[in-house]
Design a protein around this motif. Structure first.
Motif, PDB file in Angstrom:
ATOM      1  N   GLY A   1      48.277 130.134 -24.973  1.00  0.00           N
ATOM      2  CA  GLY A   1      48.310 128.844 -24.280  1.00  0.00           C
ATOM      3  C   GLY A   1      47.610 128.827 -22.938  1.00  0.00           C
ATOM      4  N   GLY A   2      46.416 129.361 -22.837  1.00  0.00           N
ATOM      5  CA  GLY A   2      45.671 129.339 -21.583  1.00  0.00           C
ATOM      6  C   GLY A   2      45.946 130.529 -20.685  1.00  0.00           C
ATOM      7  N   SER A   3      46.915 131.348 -21.021  1.00  0.00           N
ATOM      8  CA  SER A   3      47.178 132.559 -20.248  1.00  0.00           C
ATOM      9  C   SER A   3      46.231 133.658 -20.729  1.00  0.00           C
ATOM     10  N   ALA A   4      45.976 134.628 -19.863  1.00  0.00           N
ATOM     11  CA  ALA A   4      45.043 135.699 -20.210  1.00  0.00           C
ATOM     12  C   ALA A   4      45.652 137.058 -19.899  1.00  0.00           C
ATOM     13  N   VAL A   5      45.430 138.009 -20.794  1.00  0.00           N
ATOM     14  CA  VAL A   5      45.862 139.379 -20.571  1.00  0.00           C
ATOM     15  C   VAL A   5      44.769 140.071 -19.779  1.00  0.00           C
ATOM     16  N   GLU A   6      45.130 140.591 -18.603  1.00  0.00           N
ATOM     17  CA  GLU A   6      44.145 141.224 -17.729  1.00  0.00           C
ATOM     18  C   GLU A   6      44.128 142.738 -17.859  1.00  0.00           C
ATOM     19  N   ALA A   7      45.244 143.338 -18.236  1.00  0.00           N
ATOM     20  CA  ALA A   7      45.281 144.795 -18.342  1.00  0.00           C
ATOM     21  C   ALA A   7      46.418 145.209 -19.267  1.00  0.00           C
ATOM     22  N   VAL A   8      46.180 146.284 -20.018  1.00  0.00           N
ATOM     23  CA  VAL A   8      47.204 146.855 -20.889  1.00  0.00           C
ATOM     24  C   VAL A   8      47.125 148.373 -20.734  1.00  0.00           C
ATOM     25  N   THR A   9      48.265 148.984 -20.426  1.00  0.00           N
ATOM     26  CA  THR A   9      48.330 150.442 -20.382  1.00  0.00           C
ATOM     27  C   THR A   9      49.569 150.892 -21.149  1.00  0.00           C
ATOM     28  N   VAL A  10      49.470 152.078 -21.723  1.00  0.00           N
ATOM     29  CA  VAL A  10      50.606 152.668 -22.430  1.00  0.00           C
ATOM     30  C   VAL A  10      50.731 154.104 -21.950  1.00  0.00           C
ATOM     31  N   ALA A  11      51.895 154.429 -21.390  1.00  0.00           N
ATOM     32  CA  ALA A  11      52.144 155.791 -20.918  1.00  0.00           C
ATOM     33  C   ALA A  11      53.641 156.033 -20.848  1.00  0.00           C
TER      34      ALA A  11
END
Length: 171
Positions: free
Chosen positions: A97-107
Motif C-alpha cells: 500500500g505505498g510503503s517501501a522496504v528499505e533494508a532486510v537483514t537476518v542474523a
C-alpha cells in the motif's frame, strides 16, 4: 489424492491445531512419542529423496508451497534463511500500500526489516507491518523474532518555483 494449495494450507492449519490439542492432554506422552516417530520417519524419507535427486531437486521442490513447508518442518529446506526472507519480502512488496522496504537483514535468529510508510495509500490496504511479519514467519519459522522498524513517509519537498506559482505541483 491431490489437494489444491488452499486445501493444503487448510490441512496444515488443522494439523497444527490438532497437535496443539494433543500437547494439552493430561498425559500426552505416548501420543507425542508416536507422532515424533512418524515425523522422524517421514523426515528421513524426505532426506533420502533429496539425496537421490541431487542438487537440482531441492530448488524445484520448494516451488510447491506444501512441499516447502514439509522441508522446513524437517530442517531440509535447501535455501538459506536469509534467501527465504528476501523472497518472502519480494512476494509481498506489491501489497504494501505505498510503503517501501528499505533494508532486510537476518542474523542470530532475528529478521530485521526497515519499512518506510507511504503517504496515505489505499484505505483498504492491509497493515504493511503485519503483512511483512506473516510472510517472513511463513518463509522462515525457525526465526526467533521478526523486528520491523517503521519510518514515517519521506518529507514533501517544495521547490522555490512551486512557491511562486499558485497551484503548482510539489515533488
Amino acid at each position: 489424492m491431490s489437494l489444491t494449495d488452499r486445501a493444503a494450507a487448510e490441512r496444515v492449519a488443522r494439523v497444527d491445531a490438532l497437535l496443539d490439542s494433543v500437547e494439552s492432554l493430561p498425559d500426552p506422552g505416548l501420543t507425542v512419542d508416536a507422532l515424533q516417530a512418524m515425523l522422524d520417519l517421514y523426515g528421513e524419507a524426505l532426506a533420502r529423496i533429496l539425496a537421490i535427486g541431487g542438487d537440482a531437486l531441492g530448488p524445484a521442490l520448494v516451488e510447491d508451497e506444501l512441499v516447502a513447508y514439509l522441508l522446513l518442518l524437517h530442517g531440509l529446506h535447501p535455501l538459506e534463511v536469509s534467501v527465504r526472507v528476501e523472497q518472502a519480502v519480494s512476494r509481498v512488496r506489491s501489497r504494501l500500500g505505498g510503503s517501501a522496504v528499505e533494508a532486510v537483514t537476518v542474523a542470530d535468529g532475528v529478521a530485521r526489516v526497515r519499512l518506510r510508510r507511504g503517504r496515505g495509500g489505499c484505505g483498504g490496504a492491509a497493515d504493511p507491518s503485519a503483512l511483512l511479519e506473516e510472510a517472513i514467519r511463513n518463509a522462515a519459522p525457525e526465526l526467533d523474532r521478526v523486528e520491523i522498524e517503521e519510518l514515517g513517509p519521506p518529507p514533501v519537498l517544495i521547490t522555490i518555483d512551486a512557491l511562486r506559482r499558485p497551484g503548482a505541483r510539489t515533488s
